[in-house]
Design a protein around this motif. Structure first.
Motif, PDB file in Angstrom:
ATOM      1  N   TRP A  28       1.070  -1.632  -0.356  1.00 21.98           N
ATOM      2  CA  TRP A  28      -0.004  -0.114   0.182  1.00 21.98           C
ATOM      3  C   TRP A  28       0.515   1.206  -0.476  1.00 21.98           C
ATOM      4  O   TRP A  28       0.433   2.471  -0.843  1.00 21.98           O
ATOM      5  CB  TRP A  28      -1.096  -0.008   1.005  1.00 21.98           C
ATOM      6  N   ASP A  29       1.912   1.459   0.576  1.00 22.83           N
ATOM      7  CA  ASP A  29       2.740   2.430   0.737  1.00 22.83           C
ATOM      8  C   ASP A  29       4.414   2.001   0.903  1.00 22.83           C
ATOM      9  O   ASP A  29       4.377   1.843   2.079  1.00 22.83           O
ATOM     10  CB  ASP A  29       2.062   3.880   2.224  1.00 22.83           C
ATOM     11  N   PRO A  30       4.512   1.739   0.314  1.00 26.47           N
ATOM     12  CA  PRO A  30       6.723   1.240   0.378  1.00 26.47           C
ATOM     13  C   PRO A  30       7.334   2.228   0.982  1.00 26.47           C
ATOM     14  O   PRO A  30       8.322   1.994   1.258  1.00 26.47           O
ATOM     15  CB  PRO A  30       6.906   0.572  -1.139  1.00 26.47           C
ATOM     16  N   SER A  31       6.220   3.612   0.854  1.00 29.78           N
ATOM     17  CA  SER A  31       7.825   3.910   1.353  1.00 29.78           C
ATOM     18  C   SER A  31       7.293   4.983   3.057  1.00 29.78           C
ATOM     19  O   SER A  31       8.548   4.458   3.391  1.00 29.78           O
ATOM     20  CB  SER A  31       7.822   6.072   0.687  1.00 29.78           C
ATOM     21  N   TYR A  32       7.035   4.760   3.546  1.00 35.06           N
ATOM     22  CA  TYR A  32       5.557   4.351   5.236  1.00 35.06           C
ATOM     23  C   TYR A  32       5.960   2.806   5.177  1.00 35.06           C
ATOM     24  O   TYR A  32       6.883   3.134   6.816  1.00 35.06           O
ATOM     25  CB  TYR A  32       4.602   4.695   5.200  1.00 35.06           C
ATOM     26  N   TRP A  33       6.025   2.014   5.170  1.00 32.65           N
ATOM     27  CA  TRP A  33       6.354   1.034   5.746  1.00 32.65           C
ATOM     28  C   TRP A  33       7.305  -0.079   4.717  1.00 32.65           C
ATOM     29  O   TRP A  33       7.495  -1.587   4.053  1.00 32.65           O
ATOM     30  CB  TRP A  33       5.006  -0.197   5.551  1.00 32.65           C
ATOM     31  N   PRO A  34       8.157  -0.217   4.386  1.00 34.08           N
ATOM     32  CA  PRO A  34       9.533  -0.697   3.917  1.00 34.08           C
ATOM     33  C   PRO A  34       9.965  -1.450   4.673  1.00 34.08           C
ATOM     34  O   PRO A  34       9.986  -1.669   5.402  1.00 34.08           O
ATOM     35  CB  PRO A  34      10.655   0.008   3.731  1.00 34.08           C
ATOM     36  N   SER A 144     -13.991   6.043  17.436  1.00 43.19           N
ATOM     37  CA  SER A 144     -13.485   7.474  15.805  1.00 43.19           C
ATOM     38  C   SER A 144     -12.622   7.850  14.794  1.00 43.19           C
ATOM     39  O   SER A 144     -11.758   7.606  16.109  1.00 43.19           O
ATOM     40  CB  SER A 144     -14.540   8.007  16.980  1.00 43.19           C
ATOM     41  N   LEU A 145     -12.527   8.570  13.966  1.00 44.53           N
ATOM     42  CA  LEU A 145     -11.427   8.497  13.502  1.00 44.53           C
ATOM     43  C   LEU A 145     -11.116  10.227  14.923  1.00 44.53           C
ATOM     44  O   LEU A 145     -11.670  10.910  14.282  1.00 44.53           O
ATOM     45  CB  LEU A 145     -11.235   9.251  11.896  1.00 44.53           C
ATOM     46  N   ASN A 146      -9.528   9.905  14.897  1.00 44.95           N
ATOM     47  CA  ASN A 146      -8.855  11.117  15.765  1.00 44.95           C
ATOM     48  C   ASN A 146      -7.727  11.772  14.669  1.00 44.95           C
ATOM     49  O   ASN A 146      -8.114  13.139  14.600  1.00 44.95           O
ATOM     50  CB  ASN A 146      -8.321  10.616  16.522  1.00 44.95           C
ATOM     51  N   CYS A 147      -7.320  11.205  13.877  1.00 43.15           N
ATOM     52  CA  CYS A 147      -6.345  11.659  12.913  1.00 43.15           C
ATOM     53  C   CYS A 147      -5.462  10.929  12.134  1.00 43.15           C
ATOM     54  O   CYS A 147      -5.826  10.331  12.195  1.00 43.15           O
ATOM     55  CB  CYS A 147      -5.224  12.942  14.077  1.00 43.15           C
ATOM     56  N   TRP A 148      -4.534  11.617  11.125  1.00 42.26           N
ATOM     57  CA  TRP A 148      -3.868  10.772  10.017  1.00 42.26           C
ATOM     58  C   TRP A 148      -2.659  11.374  10.286  1.00 42.26           C
ATOM     59  O   TRP A 148      -1.573  11.609  10.585  1.00 42.26           O
ATOM     60  CB  TRP A 148      -4.393  10.794   9.002  1.00 42.26           C
ATOM     61  N   PHE A 149      -1.952  10.484   9.953  1.00 37.64           N
ATOM     62  CA  PHE A 149      -0.034  11.243   9.698  1.00 37.64           C
ATOM     63  C   PHE A 149      -0.555  11.323   7.426  1.00 37.64           C
ATOM     64  O   PHE A 149      -0.639  10.311   6.868  1.00 37.64           O
ATOM     65  CB  PHE A 149       0.918  10.148  10.108  1.00 37.64           C
ATOM     66  N   SER A 270       2.189  11.605   1.208  1.00 35.06           N
ATOM     67  CA  SER A 270       1.031  10.338   1.053  1.00 35.06           C
ATOM     68  C   SER A 270       0.448  10.522   2.793  1.00 35.06           C
ATOM     69  O   SER A 270       0.848  11.359   3.132  1.00 35.06           O
ATOM     70  CB  SER A 270       1.867   9.235   0.673  1.00 35.06           C
ATOM     71  N   ARG A 271      -0.962   9.709   2.589  1.00 36.38           N
ATOM     72  CA  ARG A 271      -1.298   9.445   3.990  1.00 36.38           C
ATOM     73  C   ARG A 271      -1.465   8.067   4.603  1.00 36.38           C
ATOM     74  O   ARG A 271      -2.130   7.394   3.595  1.00 36.38           O
ATOM     75  CB  ARG A 271      -2.637  10.372   3.356  1.00 36.38           C
ATOM     76  N   PRO A 272      -0.992   7.823   4.982  1.00 37.80           N
ATOM     77  CA  PRO A 272      -0.914   6.330   4.942  1.00 37.80           C
ATOM     78  C   PRO A 272      -0.892   5.608   6.125  1.00 37.80           C
ATOM     79  O   PRO A 272      -1.854   4.615   5.654  1.00 37.80           O
ATOM     80  CB  PRO A 272       1.089   5.870   5.045  1.00 37.80           C
ATOM     81  N   VAL A 273      -1.513   6.156   6.645  1.00 38.73           N
ATOM     82  CA  VAL A 273      -2.664   6.112   8.323  1.00 38.73           C
ATOM     83  C   VAL A 273      -3.123   6.528   8.910  1.00 38.73           C
ATOM     84  O   VAL A 273      -2.645   7.783   8.966  1.00 38.73           O
ATOM     85  CB  VAL A 273      -1.308   4.876   9.258  1.00 38.73           C
ATOM     86  N   GLU A 274      -4.235   5.996   9.290  1.00 37.40           N
ATOM     87  CA  GLU A 274      -4.782   6.678  10.242  1.00 37.40           C
ATOM     88  C   GLU A 274      -4.988   6.384  11.074  1.00 37.40           C
ATOM     89  O   GLU A 274      -4.423   4.932  11.693  1.00 37.40           O
ATOM     90  CB  GLU A 274      -6.420   6.534   9.939  1.00 37.40           C
ATOM     91  N   TRP A 275      -5.211   7.225  12.768  1.00 36.54           N
ATOM     92  CA  TRP A 275      -5.756   6.800  14.269  1.00 36.54           C
ATOM     93  C   TRP A 275      -6.533   7.306  14.698  1.00 36.54           C
ATOM     94  O   TRP A 275      -7.643   8.115  14.654  1.00 36.54           O
ATOM     95  CB  TRP A 275      -4.030   7.882  14.423  1.00 36.54           C
ATOM     96  N   TRP A 276      -7.146   6.326  14.973  1.00 38.43           N
ATOM     97  CA  TRP A 276      -8.785   5.629  15.689  1.00 38.43           C
ATOM     98  C   TRP A 276      -8.497   5.411  17.036  1.00 38.43           C
ATOM     99  O   TRP A 276      -8.253   4.790  17.348  1.00 38.43           O
ATOM    100  CB  TRP A 276      -9.893   3.897  14.936  1.00 38.43           C
ATOM    101  N   THR A 277      -9.423   6.022  17.423  1.00 37.92           N
ATOM    102  CA  THR A 277      -9.428   5.245  19.189  1.00 37.92           C
ATOM    103  C   THR A 277     -10.618   5.506  19.814  1.00 37.92           C
ATOM    104  O   THR A 277     -12.348   5.933  18.892  1.00 37.92           O
ATOM    105  CB  THR A 277      -9.793   7.599  20.190  1.00 37.92           C
TER     106      THR A 277
END
Length: 281
Positions: A28-34, A144-149, A270-277
């Motif tokens: 999905w995102d080789p730059s963020y998760w190699p 619920s969605l709090n933020c994303w990177f 890029s927007r690789p990941v979201e943070w849910w709480t």
């Protein structure tokens, strides 16, 4: 399906599922998760520490004697004032995407119950933006969605941008971002420019399970009182991170920060990941 507390005998099956997940993340995102070449070999060491260190809770799901999913949660925060009631789901996965709506939701409930018994009042979990099955399970489970990177490599130079005054600017309100890297902001540097400011973390070393060429910096938050100030603040943190040798930059962004999101779009973040709480009181 059976849900039970994870044991040392589960380390191998959990590590196999985690490696499968890393393969998906890298796709999905080789730059963020190699993936690191030895990720499958080193991950059991961390799992062993999680299961024996007394600072984590872990569960697995089984069917026909086979581990089909797992969840591990802990309270790693020392800097964040919300610790120790805020816990992070460090690891969570199921063996197939179609199990998220059943096994995945049961695992979420089970890990929440165990974390709450140890003092947790709120959980935070990550979801790759491309992982629609996991996101659907999170929503159905009350998260619920709090933020994303937003993320980009700093190995290429970009000249400071000129703000486009023709675009309407709404500063937004950077509500507290809740994510697993909050503790990295201990000792953060304040970056001030005319009309804007940001907090830049100390360098974050790469995870042993992922291969990166150097440290990463986290920016949380970045604010501007006008568009030019926001642009200048992002210019400044990029320059500061690059000058000290960081390989990449992560910017935490919340739902109300559309101007910041738009600014990062223009810079190819890029927007690789979201943070849910979820609150579990």
């Amino acid at each position: 399906m059976t849900i039970r507390t994870a044991t040392l005998a589960d380390i191998g099956p959990i590590a196999d599922l985690a490696q499968d997940q890393r393969v998906r993340l890298q796709g999905w995102d080789p730059s963020y998760w190699p993936i690191a070449p030895n990720a499958r070999d080193v991950h059991p060491l961390f799992l062993h520490h999680s299961l024996t260190g007394g600072h984590s809770v872990a569960v697995v799901s089984t069917a026909c004697g086979r581990v089909t999913g797992y969840a591990v949660a802990s309270s790693p925060f020392t800097f964040d004032r919300r610790a120790p009631t805020l816990w992070v789901i460090d690891d969570l996965d199921v063996e197939r995407g179609d199990l998220w709506n059943t096994t995945g939701r049961v695992l979420l409930a089970a890990i929440a119950a165990r974390a709450r018994a140890h003092g947790a009042r709120r959980l935070v979990a990550s979801c790759a933006v491309a992982d629609s099955a996991r996101r659907t399970a999170f929503e159905a489970s009350g998260l619920s969605l709090n933020c994303w990177f937003r993320h980009r490599s700093l190995d290429r130079w970009t000249a400071p941008r000129q703000h486009d005054d023709t675009v309407a600017f709404e500063p937004g309100l950077p509500l507290p971002h809740v994510h697993a890297l909050a503790d990295a902001m201990s000792g953060a540097d304040v970056v001030n420019v005319e009309g804007g400011s940001a907090l830049l973390s100390t360098p974050i070393p790469p995870s042993p399970c992922f291969r990166n060429d150097g440290t990463t910096a986290l920016v949380d938050p970045v604010v501007g009182v006008h568009g030019a100030g926001l642009t200048a603040a992002v210019d400044a943190v990029e320059a500061a991170a690059r000058d000290r040798g960081d390989h990449a930059l992560i910017v935490a962004v919340g739902p109300a920060e559309t101007a910041l999101d738009r600014e990062l779009d223009t810079r190819d973040y890029s927007r690789p990941v979201e943070w849910w709480t979820i609150h579990i009181t």
